[in-house]
Scaffold this active site. Structure first.
Site, PDB file in Angstrom:
ATOM      1  N   TYR A   1       0.830  -1.203   0.000  1.00 45.74           N
ATOM      2  CA  TYR A   1       0.000   0.000   0.000  1.00 45.74           C
ATOM      3  C   TYR A   1       0.866   1.257   0.000  1.00 45.74           C
ATOM      4  O   TYR A   1       1.715   1.440   0.867  1.00 45.74           O
ATOM      5  CB  TYR A   1      -0.935   0.020   1.202  1.00 45.74           C
ATOM      6  CG  TYR A   1      -1.997  -1.053   1.190  1.00 45.74           C
ATOM      7  CD1 TYR A   1      -2.317  -1.750   0.029  1.00 45.74           C
ATOM      8  CD2 TYR A   1      -2.697  -1.376   2.351  1.00 45.74           C
ATOM      9  CE1 TYR A   1      -3.297  -2.732   0.021  1.00 45.74           C
ATOM     10  CE2 TYR A   1      -3.677  -2.364   2.351  1.00 45.74           C
ATOM     11  CZ  TYR A   1      -3.965  -3.033   1.190  1.00 45.74           C
ATOM     12  OH  TYR A   1      -4.934  -4.007   1.200  1.00 45.74           O
ATOM     13  N   THR A   2       0.600   2.119  -0.962  1.00 46.05           N
ATOM     14  CA  THR A   2       1.327   3.382  -1.167  1.00 46.05           C
ATOM     15  C   THR A   2       2.837   3.189  -1.023  1.00 46.05           C
ATOM     16  O   THR A   2       3.525   3.991  -0.402  1.00 46.05           O
ATOM     17  CB  THR A   2       0.815   4.499  -0.220  1.00 46.05           C
ATOM     18  OG1 THR A   2       0.916   4.051   1.140  1.00 46.05           O
ATOM     19  CG2 THR A   2      -0.617   4.860  -0.522  1.00 46.05           C
TER      20      THR A   2
END
Length: 365
Positions: A61-62
């Site tokens: 994630y990110t």
């Protein structure tokens, strides 16, 4: 949100709504709708204030920012021991390295150690295989999970986005060899995405894996912010922004959306609240992962548990989103069984009340 239930066949108590943090951070794949740390902090704190204890993230994630931001927010709030902190591994962290992705032991161990550094903790409460990579032997994954538990780096293990047969084999192998069991199965589930029902749900119930449902509002399709246009979706949202990508929405999906809108209006609730409540109260679901772009949106999602969908309204929603069972699954329906297997007889597994729910705490309701 002060009611907690056991996740799968375990003693781990979790909130019925988990906070998804895929949008914490502005890097990598999720940058288009990511939030800075300053924007993420009030969302995180509001979830804690509401009594939530179940946090979901992943190393992917990110581009790792989600874990880094979470680590700082958790440390600042001083709540590490109160949280059920979950992360996941599988997706690549270095495209040039073939062992920096997938589900092999080398990547699993490197991934958990990197996640622990970013999160600023010495253990994860729940660690999940993020996606089936199709090639790593399931035995290797299960044994590595067990090694990580014995090393104190994780407390519980689970799976996300794998075939049902793979999850069943993993659990059966763990049981046969007295290894760490899988207590969690993370899957997409909503009124417009019910493909898990014929196979995954009974498998999870039988083998002791609590389902955590992601995308309960269908990526936003079940919120009412999108409408049917001549050239596809209209409305403001990530599916209609540049780089967000259009999603196929068929006539059956629009029928579900329209019926949900009517039910929500009848109940005086938002479409998102009814959609989340429907998922949370489905069989085998241990928790529902919700995200938010603001504290106000989070408040609306958290209120999804403060309602009860009446039986007639639930019937309408169930029928709107149902699909005919395909292939062999049609033989496992009550209709087929009562027509061919046991015609004219009432046969069930256990009578009502055989195993009443156990509740340790204040009365529910």
């Amino acid at each position: 949100m002060n009611d907690y239930y056991l996740l799968g066949r375990s003693g781990l108590r979790v909130s019925r709504l988990a906070l998804g943090t895929m949008n914490f951070g502005t890097g990598g794949f999720h940058a288009a709708y990511g939030k800075t740390e300053a924007e993420a902090e009030p969302i995180f704190r509001r979830y804690l204030e509401a009594g939530g204890n179940f946090i979901d993230t992943a190393d992917f994630y990110t581009a790792g920012e989600s874990e880094t931001i979470l680590g700082r927010l958790i440390a600042s709030a001083g709540v590490r021991d109160k949280l059920v902190l979950t992360s996941k591994f599988t997706n690549t962290t270095d495209p040039a390295d073939p062992n920096a992705s997938g589900n092999g032991r080398k990547h699993m161990i490197r991934s958990v150690e990197a996640s622990l550094r970013r999160l600023g903790t010495d253990h994860l409460d729940l660690y999940l295989l993020h996606t089936w990579d199709r090639i790593t032997p399931v035995e290797e994954v299960v044994r590595t999970f067990d090694d990580l538990v014995r090393a104190g780096k994780i407390r519980y293990a689970g799976l996300s986005d794998v075939p049902a047969w793979y999850a069943a084999r993993a659990q059966s192998f763990a049981e046969a060899h007295a290894l760490t069991p899988m207590i969690n199965l993370q899957l997409p589930y909503s009124l417009i995405a019910r493909d898990i029902e014929p196979e995954f749900v009974p498998m999870a119930q039988s083998l002791g894996m609590g389902i955590t449902a992601w995308s309960p509002i269908g990526g936003g399709l079940l919120t009412g912010k999108y409408r049917r246009g001549a050239d596809g979706l209209t409305g403001a949202g990530r599916f209609t922004t540049e780089g967000g990508g259009q999603v196929p929405v068929d006539d059956r999906d629009w029928h579900v959306i329209e019926e949900l809108e009517r039910v929500a209006a009848d109940l005086g609730r938002s479409m998102a609240q009814v959609a989340i409540n429907w998922v949370a109260t489905q069989p085998a679901v241990g928790s529902v992962i919700i995200g938010a772009s603001s504290p106000e949106q989070l408040d609306g999602n958290l209120a999804a548990l403060d309602l009860e969908i009446p039986p007639e309204a639930r019937r309408r929603l169930d029928q709107a989103g149902s699909r005919p069972h395909r292939s062999v699954y049609s033989m496992f329906t009550p209709e087929y069984q009562s027509w061919v297997v046991s015609p004219g007889l009432g046969i069930g597994d256990k009578p009502a009340g055989y195993a009443p729910p156990t509740w340790n705490g204040a009365p529910v309701g």
